[in-house]
Write a protein that holds these residues in place. Structure first.
Motif, PDB file in Angstrom:
ATOM      1  N   UNK A 134       7.282   7.752  -1.426  1.00  0.00           N
ATOM      2  CA  UNK A 134       7.174   9.027  -1.653  1.00  0.00           C
ATOM      3  C   UNK A 134       6.096   9.544  -1.160  1.00  0.00           C
ATOM      4  N   UNK A 135       6.523  11.224  -0.761  1.00  0.00           N
ATOM      5  CA  UNK A 135       5.569  11.876  -0.685  1.00  0.00           C
ATOM      6  C   UNK A 135       5.762  12.957  -0.972  1.00  0.00           C
ATOM      7  N   UNK A 136       3.780  13.574  -0.496  1.00  0.00           N
ATOM      8  CA  UNK A 136       3.918  15.313  -1.032  1.00  0.00           C
ATOM      9  C   UNK A 136       4.191  16.391  -0.864  1.00  0.00           C
ATOM     10  N   UNK A 137       5.555  16.927  -1.032  1.00  0.00           N
ATOM     11  CA  UNK A 137       6.043  17.790  -0.140  1.00  0.00           C
ATOM     12  C   UNK A 137       5.057  19.319   0.223  1.00  0.00           C
ATOM     13  N   UNK A 138       3.986  19.683  -1.249  1.00  0.00           N
ATOM     14  CA  UNK A 138       3.356  21.259  -0.995  1.00  0.00           C
ATOM     15  C   UNK A 138       2.223  20.553  -1.217  1.00  0.00           C
ATOM     16  N   UNK A 139       2.126  19.901   0.282  1.00  0.00           N
ATOM     17  CA  UNK A 139       1.010  19.411   1.034  1.00  0.00           C
ATOM     18  C   UNK A 139       0.817  18.700   2.372  1.00  0.00           C
ATOM     19  N   UNK A 140       2.000  19.335   2.508  1.00  0.00           N
ATOM     20  CA  UNK A 140       2.711  19.113   3.980  1.00  0.00           C
ATOM     21  C   UNK A 140       3.179  18.062   4.692  1.00  0.00           C
ATOM     22  N   UNK A 141       3.802  17.323   2.786  1.00  0.00           N
ATOM     23  CA  UNK A 141       4.226  16.441   2.810  1.00  0.00           C
ATOM     24  C   UNK A 141       3.540  15.207   4.026  1.00  0.00           C
ATOM     25  N   UNK A 142       2.167  14.722   2.801  1.00  0.00           N
ATOM     26  CA  UNK A 142       1.337  13.772   2.740  1.00  0.00           C
ATOM     27  C   UNK A 142       2.145  12.560   2.427  1.00  0.00           C
ATOM     28  N   UNK A 143       1.609  11.350   3.173  1.00  0.00           N
ATOM     29  CA  UNK A 143       1.582  10.487   2.435  1.00  0.00           C
ATOM     30  C   UNK A 143       1.098  10.517   0.877  1.00  0.00           C
ATOM     31  N   UNK A 144       1.081  10.002  -0.141  1.00  0.00           N
ATOM     32  CA  UNK A 144       0.377   9.612  -0.547  1.00  0.00           C
ATOM     33  C   UNK A 144      -0.351   8.374  -0.900  1.00  0.00           C
ATOM     34  N   UNK A 145      -2.022   8.447  -1.233  1.00  0.00           N
ATOM     35  CA  UNK A 145      -3.362   7.834  -1.034  1.00  0.00           C
ATOM     36  C   UNK A 145      -2.988   6.278  -2.058  1.00  0.00           C
ATOM     37  N   UNK A 146      -3.794   5.038  -1.330  1.00  0.00           N
ATOM     38  CA  UNK A 146      -3.934   4.532  -2.057  1.00  0.00           C
ATOM     39  C   UNK A 146      -3.801   3.683  -3.986  1.00  0.00           C
ATOM     40  N   UNK A 147      -4.795   5.128  -4.259  1.00  0.00           N
ATOM     41  CA  UNK A 147      -4.439   5.359  -5.502  1.00  0.00           C
ATOM     42  C   UNK A 147      -3.453   5.815  -6.308  1.00  0.00           C
TER      43      UNK A 147
ATOM     44  N   UNK B  82      -7.689  -0.318  -1.758  1.00  0.00           N
ATOM     45  CA  UNK B  82      -6.512  -0.688  -1.605  1.00  0.00           C
ATOM     46  C   UNK B  82      -6.665  -1.803  -3.047  1.00  0.00           C
ATOM     47  N   UNK B  83      -8.138  -2.557  -2.471  1.00  0.00           N
ATOM     48  CA  UNK B  83      -8.020  -3.718  -4.241  1.00  0.00           C
ATOM     49  C   UNK B  83      -7.670  -2.622  -5.417  1.00  0.00           C
ATOM     50  N   UNK B  84      -7.409  -2.000  -5.240  1.00  0.00           N
ATOM     51  CA  UNK B  84      -7.514  -1.027  -7.104  1.00  0.00           C
ATOM     52  C   UNK B  84      -6.093  -1.366  -7.102  1.00  0.00           C
ATOM     53  N   UNK B  85      -5.771  -0.913  -6.408  1.00  0.00           N
ATOM     54  CA  UNK B  85      -3.857  -0.488  -5.627  1.00  0.00           C
ATOM     55  C   UNK B  85      -3.274  -1.909  -6.322  1.00  0.00           C
ATOM     56  N   UNK B  86      -3.858  -3.435  -5.788  1.00  0.00           N
ATOM     57  CA  UNK B  86      -3.250  -4.572  -6.218  1.00  0.00           C
ATOM     58  C   UNK B  86      -4.064  -4.777  -7.778  1.00  0.00           C
ATOM     59  N   UNK B  87      -4.202  -4.107  -8.464  1.00  0.00           N
ATOM     60  CA  UNK B  87      -5.643  -4.444  -9.384  1.00  0.00           C
ATOM     61  C   UNK B  87      -4.557  -3.622 -10.730  1.00  0.00           C
ATOM     62  N   UNK B  88      -4.151  -2.367  -9.836  1.00  0.00           N
ATOM     63  CA  UNK B  88      -3.090  -2.375 -11.114  1.00  0.00           C
ATOM     64  C   UNK B  88      -1.600  -2.337 -10.926  1.00  0.00           C
ATOM     65  N   UNK B  89      -1.363  -3.001 -10.022  1.00  0.00           N
ATOM     66  CA  UNK B  89       0.025  -3.748 -10.033  1.00  0.00           C
ATOM     67  C   UNK B  89       0.467  -4.728 -10.612  1.00  0.00           C
ATOM     68  N   UNK B  90      -0.821  -5.446 -10.643  1.00  0.00           N
ATOM     69  CA  UNK B  90      -1.347  -6.833 -11.215  1.00  0.00           C
ATOM     70  C   UNK B  90      -0.936  -6.723 -12.705  1.00  0.00           C
TER      71      UNK B  90
END
Length: 729
Positions: free
Chosen positions: A256-269, A321-329
């Motif tokens: 998923x990207x952010x169309x309003x911000x030049x279609x940037x990718x999402x961050x880990x958070x 990235x650690x926070x991303x894994x933690x949230x998934x868990x």
């Protein structure tokens, strides 16, 4: 007064130090008995200063080499005071007064190839030595004549911080005071022939600049107060072959990207919030991430990694990235990553010709070069290389709480003649085509991962008939937890892509997989590889008009979810994306405004729910007792019927798959037990976008023997649909 230069430093040493070609700088620089030698090319004057006094060092070479006799007490504890050419007065630590970075046990284990946590010693680490904070660096480059750390902190001048060589291990090391997290650096090496090599990123670097920049960044992975303890305590049961495992495969840059911000990718958070909620809502048990290792070329999707120890900086830093894994868990979702140990790219800042020789790769291209991918093959027979890869596997599981590694392109590792013609490969010592060193490496990697972290798992992408891939090493297997079933994927996609009128002639494509379905612990993969390179999307491969295409896809998914084996589905397929995946663009989320796409997504949610709550669909996924055909021979009608069983044998489900656009009334199906059989799933339901041909909620088994069973059900089979009945117990 300082002695003359000839009395303090030999002329040849002085010349090679200032030229940056001395192979043992610690033998010259720093304290030596009652003298101190310092190379400070930007300084006009230099003093050694400390509690024992202050002594000015004499300039003994016009390019900035200073030396002096000093009291023994001062030589044991001093700083350098510099007066620069522009009049600044600075006090700095001297890296050459500090002891070696690596202990004797580290050196012993590195030489032996058994240092499972090389990532704690190699690379860059923020440490405090003798009360002084800084960064220690260590890199393996046994054939280099000189290795230096370079960065903004020394003007990228390789003469300033040449490293100490630990000859017994071929490792170069140095502690540089004053540096910390965020320091940008590379290694500058002089090769064995005296040539200056391209600057190299750190093979053990934990963080890197955002591509196209290529430098490493010091990032110390601090002790983290992880908040996923509940998941970690139970993850062994979540990854078990008797557990429901339904995997959502994701490319983080294009989910998923952010169309309003030049279609940037999402961050880990951002992904931590959005992806975890989405996956939990759809009922997937795991996500599998296309490689997150740092890679220079986005178009490789991560499969040509350079920073094997660095999560890509495209989406944030390692702690995020650690926070991303933690949230998934925390949301009940496991995290698997694609792990590329089969090859690496030829980029000049990477591992290729790292110290001027074929260090990580084979010298002979018949062993060390992949023509298909223009990449280099690891030399698995070299213990330092094997140790590097095994430690990397441990690193991701341990430092990032990754739940499993899906090992890419295992077949390319196992066979010396993989994608090679006669004369383009070298047989093993027995004259065979098996890569014995790679086999040894894979077995060791699996033993170490399961031994160090029993709750984690490994999955092989292995496309041949190599036996016992997912069987324990002690039984002669490769030791993986699971194996992708590439045969099932190829056969069934070929079948479902054909016009229904022709399917009777290809019926075996659906049934053949059950001949070997329990030889391995299989994952059924519909991965990114099936929606790229001109193959189109899954929906685009379905025949017929729009209604039939969606019906076909829904039936195919239900066949997959009720078939023995764990499940894997690439992102976008869950809502029937119509176009081929493009890694540079977001998924077509706008399609969910339309009923047919909503229906497919609803079906995936319900399939995952059914799969997770009914033990008959997962408990015996890898056991022949969990499946039996009712009738696999009705090719004229393109109908398959079968039973799924739980460990409790009378806990059963009946599955009927009809792959033609015809309603079949009065289709009798034999069952082993009496009772009422509820229709728990029907892919033709209007809820999914179907025509709503159904069985009125279910059927009572009649005492009419059929298909070798004492009872039977009189069913209505909807067109291009799968119906599932669960026996009331």
């Amino acid at each position: 007064m300082a002695k003359t230069s000839s009395a303090l430093v030999a002329g040849s040493d002085a010349e090679t130090i200032v030229a940056g070609t001395h192979g043992d700088p610690f033998a010259v620089l720093g304290p030596h008995g009652d003298k101190i030698v310092a190379f400070q090319p930007h300084a006009a004057r230099v003093w050694a200063t400390g509690a024992a006094g202050e002594v000015e060092l004499a300039r003994i070479h016009p390019h900035g080499l200073f030396a002096a006799k000093v009291p023994q007490a001062l030589a044991g504890d001093y700083r350098l005071r510099l007066e620069t050419a522009d009049g600044q007065d600075l006090v700095v630590e001297d890296p050459y007064r500090f002891p070696p970075v690596l202990g004797e046990l580290d050196i012993h284990l590195l030489v032996e190839g058994n240092h499972l946590r090389t990532f704690e010693k190699m690379g860059s680490h923020c440490v405090t030595v003798d009360g002084v904070a800084g960064v220690q660096f260590a890199v393996w480059a046994p054939n280099a004549r000189r290795v230096s750390v370079v960065g903004d902190f020394n003007g990228w001048d390789g003469r300033r911080h040449p490293m100490r060589k630990r000859v017994e291990a071929g490792v170069w090391e140095i502690f540089i005071p004053g540096l910390g997290n965020g320091t940008v650096y590379k290694y500058e090496l002089i090769g064995p022939h005296g040539n200056l090599l391209p600057l190299k990123a750190d093979p053990y670097g934990h963080y890197a600049e955002v591509p196209p920049k290529t430098a490493s960044i010091v990032w110390e992975l601090a002790e983290r107060d992880w908040q996923d303890g509940d998941w970690m305590e139970r993850r062994h049961s979540r990854n078990d072959r008797h557990a429901p495992v339904s995997i959502y495969e994701v490319h983080l840059g294009s989910w998923r990207r952010v169309p309003d911000e030049d279609s940037r990718s999402l961050t880990y958070l951002e992904l931590a919030d959005q992806l975890s909620e989405y996956v939990r809502d759809l009922g997937f048990t795991h996500v599998e991430l296309l490689p997150v290792n740092e890679h220079p070329f986005s178009g490789s999707w991560g499969y040509q990694p350079v920073g094997l120890f660095a999560p890509t900086s495209r989406f944030g830093n390692p702690e995020e990235f650690r926070a991303f894994v933690e949230r998934m868990h925390q949301n009940g979702v496991g995290v698997l990553i694609d792990w590329v140990a089969g090859h690496f790219p030829t980029d000049s800042h990477g591992l290729a010709q790292f110290d001027g020789t074929c260090l990580y790769e084979h010298e002979d291209p018949r062993l060390g070069f992949h023509k298909d991918w223009n990449t280099l093959i690891y030399n698995y027979g070299r213990r330092e290389v094997q140790n590097y890869l095994v430690a990397n596997a441990v690193y991701w599981v341990e430092q990032y709480h990754i739940d499993g590694l899906r090992v890419d392109a295992v077949a390319s590792m196992l066979y010396l003649d993989y994608s090679r013609e006669e004369g383009e490969w070298i047989p093993n010592c027995y004259g065979g085509r098996e890569n014995l060193a790679a086999i040894d490496f894979l077995r060791r990697m699996n033993e170490v991962v399961f031994g160090e972290h029993p709750g984690a798992t490994t999955i092989a992408e292995e496309s041949t008939a190599w036996p016992m891939v997912s069987r324990p090493v002690y039984l002669g297997g490769l030791g993986f937890g699971f194996k992708w079933n590439m045969g099932w994927m190829n056969d069934t996609l070929r079948y479902i892509s054909k016009e229904p009128i022709h399917r009777r002639y290809h019926h075996d494509d659906l049934t053949f997989g059950l001949l070997y379905a329990f030889h391995e612990n299989f994952v059924l993969p519909l991965s990114h590889d099936e929606v790229v390179h001109g193959k189109g999307s899954l929906l685009a491969r379905m025949p017929g008009d729009d209604w039939q295409r969606f019906a076909n896809l829904r039936a195919y998914f239900a066949f997959m979810w009720t078939h023995p084996g764990k499940k894997l589905l690439f992102m976008g397929c869950e809502f029937a994306q119509g176009r081929e995946w493009n890694c540079e663009e977001s998924l077509d989320w706008h399609l969910l405004e339309y009923t047919p796409h909503q229906g497919v997504q609803r079906l995936i949610r319900d399939l995952n729910h059914l799969y997770r709550v009914e033990p008959c669909f997962y408990e015996l996924d890898t056991d022949p007792h969990g499946f039996s055909w009712i009738d696999c021979n009705d090719r004229d009608n393109s109908v398959l019927t079968y039973l799924r069983r739980a460990k409790v044998q009378d806990d059963i489900a009946v599955v009927a798959c009809s792959f033609t656009p015809v309603v079949r009334e009065g289709y009798r199906v034999g069952v082993p037990y009496p009772g009422f059989y509820h229709e728990v799933l029907n892919t033709d339901s209007e809820w999914y976008g179907g025509g709503n041909v159904h069985n009125g909620g279910g059927h009572q088994a009649e005492e009419v023997p059929w298909h070798g069973h004492p009872y039977s059900l009189n069913l209505t089979l909807p067109p291009l649909a799968v119906v599932v009945f669960k026996r009331e117990r």
